[in-house]
Design a protein around this motif. Structure first.
Motif, short mmCIF file in Angstrom:
data_model
loop_
_atom_site.label_atom_id
_atom_site.label_comp_id
_atom_site.label_asym_id
_atom_site.label_seq_id
_atom_site.Cartn_x
_atom_site.Cartn_y
_atom_site.Cartn_z
N PRO A 10 0.83 -1.18 -0.01
CA PRO A 10 0.01 -0.11 0.03
C PRO A 10 1.05 1.31 -0.12
O PRO A 10 2.15 1.37 0.58
N GLN A 11 0.28 2.23 -0.44
CA GLN A 11 0.76 3.55 -0.24
C GLN A 11 0.79 4.08 0.87
O GLN A 11 -0.06 3.94 1.66
N ALA A 12 2.08 4.64 1.65
CA ALA A 12 2.22 5.36 2.54
C ALA A 12 1.07 6.41 2.99
O ALA A 12 0.82 7.23 2.12
N GLY A 13 -0.17 6.51 3.96
CA GLY A 13 -0.81 7.31 4.16
C GLY A 13 -2.21 7.27 3.40
O GLY A 13 -3.24 7.67 3.50
N ASN A 14 -2.13 5.86 2.56
CA ASN A 14 -3.28 5.71 1.80
C ASN A 14 -4.23 4.81 2.54
O ASN A 14 -4.09 4.15 3.74
N ALA A 15 -5.83 4.86 2.26
CA ALA A 15 -6.52 4.29 3.01
C ALA A 15 -6.24 2.66 2.93
O ALA A 15 -6.79 1.87 3.86
N TRP A 16 -5.84 2.15 1.72
CA TRP A 16 -5.54 0.75 1.84
C TRP A 16 -4.62 0.30 2.93
O TRP A 16 -4.61 -0.76 3.35
N GLN A 17 -3.80 1.31 3.47
CA GLN A 17 -2.71 0.98 4.17
C GLN A 17 -3.49 0.61 5.78
O GLN A 17 -2.81 -0.30 6.37
#
Length: 586
Positions: free
Chosen positions: A453-460
């Motif tokens: 996941p991308q850092a700070g992304n909701a997927w994280q």
């Protein structure tokens, strides 16, 4: 000037220069991100790939050069064995490419009617070990990285040490049970193998000592004084207020293992470090440097107190925690004045080949065998060693009970959820599937599907409990959505960005308002907007009304092109695949 240290077959300067140049030639852009030197003769360094920062290693040593050589060696070890990519789906293109893991991999078709592991994989010993109850299915052995059911079971060749025969072991078994245990890099093949086997002994004996609550003999002061560099490190720690116990963990001189325990009287906690090598000095030094790898003196207050609870100490989850970050419980019994063994001033030093043969002979005496895959496709000798019954980090039962490919057939659907247009019943069905599969609400979805996941992304921060909330919202079941929205605020909000936390707090209040038949939401909208912000209220109220679905989540597919961080990982893997292909064609 060249610096040679015990246990290494080349000077540190030569190793560093060779490792750095090869990484550069392969296209990997490595930086030294941070250094620590909290006490004399204890150095550690964190290195990472600038282009794929999720790929990093830590090195430790008595000198700055030793720590850097250690970190670079570990980087090669994890590249050569594909460990950096072990938890991730490698996309549809790689899953169908000429080879997924290595050019010498072998694929075995799965018979979906019989659904049993096919012939030709494992050997009799391993089959009995991994499938003692005959419950293992062929589908249980599909690897996470390819998730290619049509292609079958991907197996890697290992050399059985007792007779040098080749045995094919499913990648899925390797990824589920062994993690990084038994992997190593070296200046020569035997140096790498010696270190890999030493690591297997270190962790197996460590687990035995912790689980069986064995009390160990202290290393006498006159023995410690033979190693002035190590003694200086210990003396400094004690002067800083951290009492140190140095133990012989060889269990009567049999195994080449040392244990060092640091006590923290400030909060009554302790931390046990273990190290292993046929040479006493090397094992001792590694144990002390491991104690402070990646830690400053201010970072020594995060460990638990010693315990008298035998069951809690011996539980396999506690042993797994010791593997992950050494923060598991240890028993007060370790410190008993009357040790269970006498101190032995052991030393099994020799050439790296002699040291490897000694360790292998120990395993054969124990009635087990070692299976080794050697790798040199990056120009550095590396290996992965599997010792059934000794080197597992996770229990064999997890192949059935907690297999990392459990969401393989759901991945495409789960990634696409933010953009699908379903009927309410379909969202309810997906909710039901998550319940039936037995996923824990705390499970992170990106781990289940193999996504970076991308850092700070909701997927994280998306966990199963949150996904259930979003599914219930999309299906219009507001009471069920409120139940899981409350869960998100109670148990997951600390991981959220400020924006995401505000959304779920707003959602909880908005759902309560929507379910209250005596209140008109329009009367409260201005106050909600002042409290939470107009955008947040629009997202929360839109989620309740059905005009917004899966707020904050980006939809994806099996190409994984929608996830920038994942693409960085794949770009790194393509460099590695090119190196494997070039080596195979020589």
């Amino acid at each position: 000037m060249k610096t040679f240290i015990p246990g290494k077959d080349a000077a540190l300067e030569e190793s560093i220069e060779r490792f750095q140049n090869k990484l550069k030639d392969l296209g990997f852009n490595i930086e030294e991100a941070s250094w620590l030197n909290p006490v004399p003769n204890v150095w550690s360094v964190h290195i990472r790939d600038v282009d794929a920062p999720m790929n990093f290693t830590n090195g430790k040593g008595a000198t700055k050069k030793a720590a850097l050589a250690s970190a670079l060696g570990e980087y090669f070890e994890r590249l050569s064995t594909n460990y950096f990519y072990a938890d991730y789906y490698l996309d549809e293109a790689i899953a169908n490419s000429e080879f997924v893991h290595y050019p010498n991999e072998k694929w075995f078709p799965v018979d979906l009617e019989e659904n049993l592991p096919p012939e030709g994989i494992l050997d009799e010993r391993l089959t009995q070990f991994y499938d003692p109850t005959l419950e293992l299915l062929g589908t249980d052995l599909i690897d996470l990285q390819s998730s290619n059911m049509k292609r079958g079971i991907c197996c890697l060749p290992f050399e059985r040490q007792s007779d040098k025969e080749t045995v094919y072991i499913p990648m899925n078994i390797i990824g589920n049970l062994y993690v990084s245990n038994g992997m190593s890099a070296g200046n020569t093949r035997t140096e790498a193998r010696t270190q890999g086997l030493s690591e297997v002994f270190e962790r197996a004996i460590k687990n035995r000592i912790i689980a069986e609550r064995i009390s160990l003999p202290e290393i006498p002061s006159h023995v410690v004084e033979r190693f002035p560099g190590i003694k200086a490190s210990i003396d400094t720690l004690e002067a800083e207020g951290f009492p140190i116990y140095c133990y012989d963990a060889s269990l009567g001189g049999k195994y080449p293992v040392i244990c060092v325990v640091l006590l923290n009287p400030t909060n009554s906690t302790c931390f046990a470090s273990f190290g292993a090598h046929p040479r006493f000095e090397v094992a001792f030094e590694r144990t002390v440097t491991e104690l402070l790898q990646g830690r400053g003196l201010k970072d020594l207050d995060v460990f638990p107190e010693p315990s008298f609870d035998n069951e809690e100490v011996s539980d396999h989850h506690n042993l797994e925690t010791h593997f992950i970050d050494s923060s598991g419980l240890i028993s007060w019994d370790l410190f008993k004045a009357d040790a269970d063994y006498e101190f032995v001033d052991w030393n099994f030093s020799g050439t790296s080949e002699e040291e490897f043969n000694h360790l292998l002979a120990l395993l054969h005496e124990e009635g087990t065998d070692a299976y080794i895959a050697d790798y040199d496709h990056l120009g550095v000798d590396c290996c992965r060693i599997i010792v059934p019954g000794w080197s597992e980090i996770y229990p064999v039962e997890e192949l059935i009970e907690a297999n990392n490919n459990v969401a393989m057939e759901l991945r495409e659907t789960l990634l696409a959820l933010p953009k699908v247009e379903w009927e309410a019943e379909q969202y309810a069905e997906m909710f039901h599937i998550l319940e039936e599969e037995g996923f824990d609400d705390f499970n992170r979805l990106y781990e289940i599907v193999g996504l970076v996941p991308q850092a700070g992304n909701a997927w994280q921060t998306l966990r199963i409990g949150e996904l259930k909330c979003l599914l219930a919202l999309a299906g219009g079941d507001l009471e069920l959505a409120l139940e899981h929205a409350n869960w998100c605020v109670d148990y997951n909000v600390s991981t959220y960005s400020a924006e995401r936390a505000r959304f779920f707090r707003c959602l909880v209040a908005s759902l309560k308002l929507a379910l209250d038949e005596e209140r008109d939401p329009a009367q409260f909208k201005p106050a909600f907007e002042r409290m939470f912000g107009e955008e947040t209220v629009a997202a929360a109220w839109g989620s309740i009304e059905g005009t917004v679905r899966f707020h904050g989540l980006t939809a994806g597919d099996l190409s994984m092109t929608q996830f920038p961080a994942h693409q960085k990982l794949l770009a790194s893997y393509h460099k590695l695949q090119a190196a494997k292909k070039a080596h195979a064609q020589k």
